[in-house]
Design an enzyme around this catalytic site. Structure first.
Site, mmCIF file in Angstrom:
data_model
loop_
_atom_site.group_PDB
_atom_site.id
_atom_site.type_symbol
_atom_site.label_atom_id
_atom_site.label_comp_id
_atom_site.label_asym_id
_atom_site.label_seq_id
_atom_site.Cartn_x
_atom_site.Cartn_y
_atom_site.Cartn_z
ATOM 1 N N GLU A 1 67.906 104.286 68.220
ATOM 2 C CA GLU A 1 69.316 104.836 68.626
ATOM 3 C C GLU A 1 69.532 105.109 70.136
ATOM 4 O O GLU A 1 68.297 105.240 70.902
ATOM 5 C CB GLU A 1 69.488 106.445 68.121
ATOM 6 C CG GLU A 1 70.525 106.732 67.359
ATOM 7 C CD GLU A 1 72.014 106.269 67.854
ATOM 8 O OE1 GLU A 1 72.198 105.331 68.410
ATOM 9 O OE2 GLU A 1 72.975 107.002 67.150
ATOM 10 N N ASP A 2 70.604 104.836 70.846
ATOM 11 C CA ASP A 2 70.601 105.211 72.253
ATOM 12 C C ASP A 2 70.478 106.686 72.698
ATOM 13 O O ASP A 2 69.703 107.088 73.350
ATOM 14 C CB ASP A 2 72.130 104.778 72.799
ATOM 15 C CG ASP A 2 73.179 105.241 71.932
ATOM 16 O OD1 ASP A 2 73.033 105.975 70.858
ATOM 17 O OD2 ASP A 2 74.324 104.905 72.318
ATOM 18 N N ASP B 1 72.682 113.528 69.876
ATOM 19 C CA ASP B 1 73.439 114.405 70.439
ATOM 20 C C ASP B 1 73.678 115.478 69.565
ATOM 21 O O ASP B 1 72.694 116.380 69.381
ATOM 22 C CB ASP B 1 74.702 113.785 70.989
ATOM 23 C CG ASP B 1 75.718 114.670 71.649
ATOM 24 O OD1 ASP B 1 75.343 115.436 72.618
ATOM 25 O OD2 ASP B 1 76.884 114.511 71.704
ATOM 26 N N ASP C 1 78.160 104.075 76.773
ATOM 27 C CA ASP C 1 79.455 103.976 77.262
ATOM 28 C C ASP C 1 80.108 105.205 77.495
ATOM 29 O O ASP C 1 79.991 106.163 76.924
ATOM 30 C CB ASP C 1 80.281 103.037 76.291
ATOM 31 C CG ASP C 1 80.939 103.755 75.236
ATOM 32 O OD1 ASP C 1 79.958 104.331 74.491
ATOM 33 O OD2 ASP C 1 82.076 103.799 74.847
HETATM 34 P P1 IMP Z 1 75.893 112.448 67.414
HETATM 35 O O1 IMP Z 1 76.460 112.128 66.095
HETATM 36 O O2 IMP Z 1 76.567 113.498 68.021
HETATM 37 O O3 IMP Z 1 74.406 112.571 67.568
HETATM 38 O O4 IMP Z 1 76.407 110.979 68.540
HETATM 39 C C1 IMP Z 1 75.564 110.090 68.628
HETATM 40 C C2 IMP Z 1 76.463 108.889 69.505
HETATM 41 O O5 IMP Z 1 77.492 109.492 70.532
HETATM 42 C C3 IMP Z 1 75.511 108.273 70.156
HETATM 43 O O6 IMP Z 1 74.975 107.127 69.382
HETATM 44 C C4 IMP Z 1 76.578 107.695 71.371
HETATM 45 O O7 IMP Z 1 77.195 106.561 70.808
HETATM 46 C C5 IMP Z 1 77.516 108.791 71.606
HETATM 47 N N1 IMP Z 1 77.227 109.714 72.641
HETATM 48 C C6 IMP Z 1 76.518 111.035 72.461
HETATM 49 N N2 IMP Z 1 76.331 111.540 73.776
HETATM 50 C C7 IMP Z 1 76.581 110.497 74.513
HETATM 51 C C8 IMP Z 1 76.610 110.619 76.128
HETATM 52 O O8 IMP Z 1 76.390 111.260 76.761
HETATM 53 N N3 IMP Z 1 77.107 109.286 76.646
HETATM 54 C C9 IMP Z 1 77.692 108.511 75.803
HETATM 55 N N4 IMP Z 1 77.758 108.333 74.420
HETATM 56 C C10 IMP Z 1 77.235 109.437 73.993
HETATM 57 MG MG MG Z 2 79.314 105.359 72.245
#
Ligand code: IMP
Ligand code: MG
Length: 186
Positions: free
Chosen positions: A105-106, A109, A165
């Site tokens: 995963e990138d 969050d 992105d």
């Molecule tokens: P989560 O479900 O909130 O953990 O979101 C994960 C996804 O949100 C990641 O795979 C990213 O695509 C996107 N994301 C979360 N934070 C960032 C950020 O700071 N920059 C860009 N994309 C983000």
């Molecule tokens: Mg994204």
């Protein structure tokens, strides 16, 4: 018109050199941990943010592995999670059963996206399930989920580059930078 989107970056958080260091070290740890497992190591990248990381990480791993991709939607064009996670593209392989599954995963969050994916993938009976994230924002976590491998813990700022992105832009920046808030506040 001159388009210089590097002006939208407030500061560089992880330089190309630093990213290389992080990825090399993750690749080494992963290789060492799975070297003697005797099972298929399947790296699953979550599109699109993790493609750059996946490309570098797989070359830093020196044991046999397979790769596959999934695509889920979680964000739209905003900067915080919608809570709605939808599978856009499932794995090509149907041989998850008995494999060592490692999600690439990138960024972790809120954790909602991965926790949803984890539920789906565990039902396919992998021999093991682990998460490797390049970036981790633990302060933002809304579900109980931890990465097994984490490249860098970062502050609660919106970052772009190296695959990440904002509104589909900035993915091709070779570093990870903090996006100027006025870009997404306007
Ligand atoms: P989560 O479900 O909130 O953990 O979101 C994960 C996804 O949100 C990641 O795979 C990213 O695509 C996107 N994301 C979360 N934070 C960032 C950020 O700071 N920059 C860009 N994309 C983000
Ligand atoms: Mg994204």
């Amino acid at each position: 018109m001159k388009v210089d989107y590097k002006n939208d970056i407030e500061s560089v958080l992880l330089s190309e050199e630093k990213l290389k260091e992080i990825v090399t070290s993750l690749g080494k740890q992963i290789s060492d941990d799975y070297r003697d497992s005797g099972r298929k190591l399947l790296l699953v990248s979550v599109l699109k943010g993790s493609v750059v990381f996946m490309g570098d990480l797989m070359r830093a791993i020196d044991i046999p592995c397979c790769i596959d991709f999934m695509s889920v939607s979680s964000y739209g064009s905003g900067t915080s999670t919608s809570g709605v996670v939808k599978i856009i593209k499932d794995l090509d392989t149907n041989v998850v059963e008995g494999a060592d599954l490692l999600i690439v995963e990138d960024i972790l969050d809120s954790g909602k996206t991965l926790s949803y994916l984890k539920d789906i993938l565990l039902r396919r009976n992998p021999a093991s399930f682990k998460i490797c994230t390049l970036l981790d924002k633990p302060e933002r976590r809304l579900v109980d989920l931890k990465a097994d491998y984490s490249g860098a813990v970062i502050p609660d700022a919106f970052v772009v580059g190296y695959g990440l992105d904002y509104d589909e832009k900035y993915r091709n920046l070779p570093y990870v930078g903090i996006l100027k808030p006025q870009v997404y506040e306007k």
